[in-house]
Design a protein around this motif. Structure first.
Motif, PDB file in Angstrom:
ATOM      1  N   VAL A 234      36.858  14.257  -1.027  1.00  0.00           N
ATOM      2  CA  VAL A 234      35.442  13.870  -1.058  1.00  0.00           C
ATOM      3  C   VAL A 234      35.360  12.351  -1.221  1.00  0.00           C
ATOM      4  N   VAL A 235      34.442  11.723  -0.502  1.00  0.00           N
ATOM      5  CA  VAL A 235      34.164  10.306  -0.769  1.00  0.00           C
ATOM      6  C   VAL A 235      32.708  10.161  -1.205  1.00  0.00           C
ATOM      7  N   CYS A 236      32.490   9.311  -2.198  1.00  0.00           N
ATOM      8  CA  CYS A 236      31.148   9.105  -2.751  1.00  0.00           C
ATOM      9  C   CYS A 236      30.767   7.629  -2.642  1.00  0.00           C
ATOM     10  N   PRO A 237      30.232   7.219  -1.500  1.00  0.00           N
ATOM     11  CA  PRO A 237      29.786   5.836  -1.348  1.00  0.00           C
ATOM     12  C   PRO A 237      28.417   5.636  -1.995  1.00  0.00           C
TER      13      PRO A 237
ATOM     14  N   ALA B  55      40.477   4.437  -4.995  1.00  0.00           N
ATOM     15  CA  ALA B  55      39.842   5.112  -3.857  1.00  0.00           C
ATOM     16  C   ALA B  55      39.346   4.108  -2.819  1.00  0.00           C
ATOM     17  N   LEU B  56      39.367   2.826  -3.190  1.00  0.00           N
ATOM     18  CA  LEU B  56      38.902   1.786  -2.268  1.00  0.00           C
ATOM     19  C   LEU B  56      40.034   1.255  -1.402  1.00  0.00           C
ATOM     20  N   LYS B  57      41.241   1.753  -1.642  1.00  0.00           N
ATOM     21  CA  LYS B  57      42.402   1.334  -0.824  1.00  0.00           C
ATOM     22  C   LYS B  57      42.965   2.588  -0.178  1.00  0.00           C
TER      23      LYS B  57
ATOM     24  N   LYS C 132      31.595   3.622  -6.455  1.00  0.00           N
ATOM     25  CA  LYS C 132      30.725   2.813  -7.334  1.00  0.00           C
ATOM     26  C   LYS C 132      29.906   1.820  -6.485  1.00  0.00           C
ATOM     27  N   MET C 133      29.599   0.614  -7.020  1.00  0.00           N
ATOM     28  CA  MET C 133      28.753  -0.317  -6.264  1.00  0.00           C
ATOM     29  C   MET C 133      29.632  -1.237  -5.412  1.00  0.00           C
TER      30      MET C 133
END
Ligand code: PGA
Length: 250
Positions: free
Chosen positions: A38-41, A236-238, A11-12
Protein backbone atom coordinates in the motif's frame (compact mmCIF):
# COMPACT_ATOMS: atom_id res chain seq x y z
CA UNK A 1 -5.32 -16.19 7.58
CA UNK A 2 -4.32 -12.63 8.28
CA UNK A 3 -2.59 -10.61 5.59
CA UNK A 4 0.93 -9.26 5.76
CA UNK A 5 0.73 -5.62 4.73
CA UNK A 6 3.63 -3.33 3.88
CA UNK A 7 2.37 0.25 3.72
CA UNK A 8 4.32 3.39 2.88
CA UNK A 9 3.32 6.52 4.76
CA UNK A 10 4.69 9.30 2.58
CA UNK A 11 3.68 12.02 5.09
CA UNK A 12 4.02 15.60 3.71
CA UNK A 13 6.35 14.67 0.86
CA UNK A 14 6.11 14.64 -2.95
CA UNK A 15 4.21 16.71 -5.49
CA UNK A 16 1.89 14.84 -7.88
CA UNK A 17 4.65 14.52 -10.51
CA UNK A 18 7.10 13.28 -7.91
CA UNK A 19 4.51 10.82 -6.60
CA UNK A 20 4.05 9.43 -10.11
CA UNK A 21 7.82 9.03 -10.48
CA UNK A 22 8.12 7.25 -7.12
CA UNK A 23 5.25 4.89 -7.97
CA UNK A 24 6.87 4.09 -11.31
CA UNK A 25 10.03 3.17 -9.41
CA UNK A 26 8.12 1.11 -6.82
CA UNK A 27 6.01 -0.86 -9.32
CA UNK A 28 8.78 -3.24 -10.40
CA UNK A 29 10.06 -3.84 -6.85
CA UNK A 30 6.52 -4.61 -5.68
CA UNK A 31 5.46 -6.76 -8.61
CA UNK A 32 6.48 -10.10 -7.13
CA UNK A 33 5.32 -9.24 -3.61
CA UNK A 34 4.21 -11.99 -1.30
CA UNK A 35 2.20 -9.48 0.69
CA UNK A 36 -0.23 -6.62 0.26
CA UNK A 37 1.57 -3.40 -0.70
CA UNK A 38 0.00 0.00 0.00
CA UNK A 39 1.21 3.54 -0.66
CA UNK A 40 -0.25 6.52 1.21
CA UNK A 41 0.63 9.80 -0.53
CA UNK A 42 -0.74 13.21 0.41
CA UNK A 43 -4.34 13.95 -0.53
CA UNK A 44 -3.34 16.21 -3.40
CA UNK A 45 -1.37 13.35 -4.99
CA UNK A 46 -4.11 10.73 -4.76
CA UNK A 47 -5.56 11.14 -8.31
CA UNK A 48 -2.09 11.09 -9.93
CA UNK A 49 -1.11 8.14 -7.75
CA UNK A 50 -4.25 6.22 -8.72
CA UNK A 51 -3.44 6.72 -12.37
CA UNK A 52 0.18 5.67 -11.89
CA UNK A 53 -0.91 2.53 -10.01
CA UNK A 54 -3.23 1.32 -12.80
CA UNK A 55 -2.70 -2.36 -13.53
CA UNK A 56 -0.32 -2.85 -10.59
CA UNK A 57 -0.71 -4.94 -7.43
CA UNK A 58 -0.22 -1.86 -5.22
CA UNK A 59 -3.16 -0.42 -3.27
CA UNK A 60 -3.83 3.24 -2.57
CA UNK A 61 -4.14 4.65 0.94
CA UNK A 62 -4.80 8.10 2.43
CA UNK A 63 -3.27 9.67 5.55
CA UNK A 64 -6.47 10.72 7.31
CA UNK A 65 -10.25 10.82 6.94
CA UNK A 66 -13.02 12.80 8.61
CA UNK A 67 -15.96 11.09 10.29
CA UNK A 68 -18.72 13.31 8.91
CA UNK A 69 -20.07 12.90 5.39
CA UNK A 70 -19.79 16.59 4.48
CA UNK A 71 -20.12 20.05 5.96
CA UNK A 72 -18.19 22.82 7.64
CA UNK A 73 -14.91 20.99 8.34
CA UNK A 74 -12.29 23.10 6.60
CA UNK A 75 -9.32 21.12 5.40
CA UNK A 76 -10.87 17.70 5.98
CA UNK A 77 -11.80 14.90 3.55
CA UNK A 78 -14.72 12.47 3.75
CA UNK A 79 -14.81 8.73 3.16
CA UNK A 80 -16.78 9.22 -0.07
CA UNK A 81 -14.26 11.74 -1.40
CA UNK A 82 -11.38 9.32 -0.79
CA UNK A 83 -13.26 6.41 -2.32
CA UNK A 84 -14.06 8.51 -5.38
CA UNK A 85 -10.34 8.78 -6.17
CA UNK A 86 -9.64 5.09 -5.63
CA UNK A 87 -8.51 4.97 -2.00
CA UNK A 88 -8.88 1.62 -0.20
CA UNK A 89 -6.85 2.12 2.99
CA UNK A 90 -6.61 5.06 5.38
CA UNK A 91 -4.13 5.77 8.16
CA UNK A 92 -5.92 6.95 11.31
CA UNK A 93 -4.49 8.41 14.51
CA UNK A 94 -0.86 8.64 13.45
CA UNK A 95 1.20 9.98 16.35
CA UNK A 96 2.01 13.11 14.32
CA UNK A 97 -1.69 13.83 14.10
CA UNK A 98 -2.09 13.12 17.82
CA UNK A 99 0.90 15.33 18.69
CA UNK A 100 0.47 18.28 16.30
CA UNK A 101 -3.19 18.32 15.27
CA UNK A 102 -5.16 17.56 18.40
CA UNK A 103 -6.16 14.03 17.43
CA UNK A 104 -7.59 12.21 20.45
CA UNK A 105 -8.62 8.63 21.17
CA UNK A 106 -12.21 9.79 20.71
CA UNK A 107 -11.65 11.25 17.22
CA UNK A 108 -9.59 8.18 16.30
CA UNK A 109 -12.59 6.05 17.26
CA UNK A 110 -14.98 8.20 15.21
CA UNK A 111 -12.71 8.17 12.16
CA UNK A 112 -12.22 4.41 12.45
CA UNK A 113 -15.95 3.75 12.60
CA UNK A 114 -16.65 6.09 9.67
CA UNK A 115 -13.95 4.46 7.54
CA UNK A 116 -15.30 0.98 8.26
CA UNK A 117 -18.90 2.01 7.67
CA UNK A 118 -17.91 3.43 4.28
CA UNK A 119 -15.82 0.46 3.22
CA UNK A 120 -12.29 1.84 3.73
CA UNK A 121 -9.74 -0.25 5.62
CA UNK A 122 -8.42 1.74 8.58
CA UNK A 123 -4.77 1.46 9.62
CA UNK A 124 -5.10 2.60 13.23
CA UNK A 125 -1.85 3.81 14.78
CA UNK A 126 -1.08 3.29 18.46
CA UNK A 127 2.11 3.60 20.45
CA UNK A 128 3.70 4.86 23.62
CA UNK A 129 5.82 7.96 24.24
CA UNK A 130 9.38 7.46 25.47
CA UNK A 131 8.56 8.46 29.04
CA UNK A 132 5.61 6.08 29.10
CA UNK A 133 7.98 3.25 28.12
CA UNK A 134 10.45 4.39 30.78
CA UNK A 135 7.61 4.41 33.31
CA UNK A 136 6.84 0.79 32.44
CA UNK A 137 3.32 1.48 31.21
CA UNK A 138 3.76 0.68 27.48
CA UNK A 139 1.40 -2.27 27.50
CA UNK A 140 -1.40 -0.46 29.29
CA UNK A 141 -1.05 2.68 27.14
CA UNK A 142 -1.26 0.66 23.94
CA UNK A 143 -4.09 -1.58 25.18
CA UNK A 144 -6.08 1.52 26.16
CA UNK A 145 -5.56 3.12 22.74
CA UNK A 146 -6.67 -0.10 21.01
CA UNK A 147 -9.78 -0.45 23.19
CA UNK A 148 -10.80 3.17 22.64
CA UNK A 149 -10.16 3.03 18.89
CA UNK A 150 -12.35 -0.08 18.57
CA UNK A 151 -15.12 1.04 20.93
CA UNK A 152 -18.44 0.28 19.21
CA UNK A 153 -16.77 -1.57 16.30
CA UNK A 154 -18.37 -4.94 15.49
CA UNK A 155 -16.37 -8.17 15.43
CA UNK A 156 -16.78 -8.36 11.64
CA UNK A 157 -15.37 -4.86 11.23
CA UNK A 158 -12.62 -5.45 13.79
CA UNK A 159 -11.32 -8.30 11.60
CA UNK A 160 -10.89 -5.85 8.72
CA UNK A 161 -9.08 -3.26 10.82
CA UNK A 162 -5.30 -3.01 10.65
CA UNK A 163 -3.46 -1.87 13.77
CA UNK A 164 -0.01 -0.29 13.46
CA UNK A 165 2.13 -0.38 16.57
CA UNK A 166 4.36 2.67 16.31
CA UNK A 167 6.36 3.56 19.41
CA UNK A 168 6.51 7.35 19.19
CA UNK A 169 10.20 7.43 20.18
CA UNK A 170 11.05 5.27 17.15
CA UNK A 171 9.32 7.36 14.48
CA UNK A 172 11.74 9.20 12.23
CA UNK A 173 14.45 8.98 14.86
CA UNK A 174 16.46 6.08 13.48
CA UNK A 175 15.81 4.28 16.79
CA UNK A 176 13.92 1.08 16.01
CA UNK A 177 12.24 -1.01 18.65
CA UNK A 178 14.09 -4.30 18.88
CA UNK A 179 12.33 -7.17 17.15
CA UNK A 180 11.51 -8.62 20.58
CA UNK A 181 10.05 -5.32 21.83
CA UNK A 182 7.95 -5.02 18.66
CA UNK A 183 6.78 -8.61 18.94
CA UNK A 184 5.88 -8.21 22.60
CA UNK A 185 3.72 -5.13 22.11
CA UNK A 186 2.12 -6.47 18.91
CA UNK A 187 1.30 -9.54 21.04
CA UNK A 188 -0.26 -7.30 23.69
CA UNK A 189 -2.39 -5.72 20.96
CA UNK A 190 -3.50 -9.15 19.76
CA UNK A 191 -4.34 -10.18 23.33
CA UNK A 192 -6.32 -6.95 23.77
CA UNK A 193 -8.32 -7.67 20.62
CA UNK A 194 -8.86 -11.24 21.88
CA UNK A 195 -10.20 -9.88 25.17
CA UNK A 196 -12.71 -7.77 23.24
CA UNK A 197 -13.75 -10.14 20.44
CA UNK A 198 -12.26 -13.58 21.14
CA UNK A 199 -9.14 -15.33 19.89
CA UNK A 200 -10.52 -16.15 16.46
CA UNK A 201 -11.02 -12.50 15.55
CA UNK A 202 -7.63 -11.57 17.06
CA UNK A 203 -5.90 -14.14 14.86
CA UNK A 204 -7.28 -12.46 11.75
CA UNK A 205 -6.22 -8.91 12.53
CA UNK A 206 -3.12 -7.61 10.78
CA UNK A 207 -0.81 -5.88 13.27
CA UNK A 208 2.03 -3.89 11.74
CA UNK A 209 5.14 -2.44 13.29
CA UNK A 210 6.24 1.10 12.37
CA UNK A 211 9.10 3.33 13.45
CA UNK A 212 12.41 3.53 11.58
CA UNK A 213 11.78 0.24 9.79
CA UNK A 214 14.28 0.01 6.95
CA UNK A 215 15.96 -2.33 4.49
CA UNK A 216 18.44 -3.44 7.15
CA UNK A 217 16.09 -4.29 10.04
CA UNK A 218 12.89 -5.32 8.24
CA UNK A 219 13.76 -8.98 7.96
CA UNK A 220 14.26 -9.49 11.70
CA UNK A 221 11.14 -7.50 12.60
CA UNK A 222 8.93 -9.19 10.02
CA UNK A 223 10.02 -12.67 11.09
CA UNK A 224 8.36 -12.16 14.47
CA UNK A 225 5.17 -14.09 15.11
CA UNK A 226 3.01 -11.08 15.97
CA UNK A 227 4.42 -8.61 13.43
CA UNK A 228 2.30 -8.83 10.28
CA UNK A 229 3.87 -6.11 8.22
CA UNK A 230 5.11 -2.57 8.48
CA UNK A 231 4.05 1.04 8.27
CA UNK A 232 7.08 2.73 6.79
CA UNK A 233 7.86 6.44 6.64
CA UNK A 234 11.32 7.55 5.52
CA UNK A 235 12.33 4.28 3.84
CA UNK A 236 9.09 4.24 1.81
CA UNK A 237 10.31 7.28 -0.11
CA UNK A 238 13.22 5.32 -1.62
CA UNK A 239 12.10 2.61 -4.03
CA UNK A 240 15.08 0.27 -3.46
CA UNK A 241 14.64 0.42 0.33
CA UNK A 242 10.87 -0.01 0.13
CA UNK A 243 11.47 -2.91 -2.28
CA UNK A 244 13.86 -4.57 0.18
CA UNK A 245 11.24 -4.31 2.93
CA UNK A 246 8.59 -5.80 0.62
CA UNK A 247 10.98 -8.63 -0.22
CA UNK A 248 11.52 -9.30 3.50
CA UNK A 249 7.78 -9.73 4.11
CA UNK A 250 6.48 -13.28 4.30
P1 PGA B 1 9.53 6.28 9.96
O1 PGA B 1 7.97 6.63 10.08
O2 PGA B 1 9.61 4.96 9.23
O3 PGA B 1 10.13 7.40 9.18
O4 PGA B 1 10.05 6.18 11.35
C1 PGA B 1 7.02 5.63 10.34
C2 PGA B 1 5.66 6.26 10.49
O5 PGA B 1 5.57 7.36 11.04
O6 PGA B 1 4.64 5.68 10.07
Amino acid sequence: MRKTIIAGNWKMNKTPDEATALINAIRPVASGANCEVVVCPTAVCLPAAKEALAGSNIKLGAQNVHFEKSGAFTGELSVDMLKAVGVEYVIIGHSERRQYFGETDETVNKRTKAALAGGLIPIVCVGELLWERECGITNEVVARQVKLALFGVSAEDAKKTVIAYEPVWAIGTGKTATADQADEVCGVIRATIASLYGAEVAEEVTIQYGGSMNAGNADELLRKENVDGGLIGGAALKAPDFGAIIAAAK
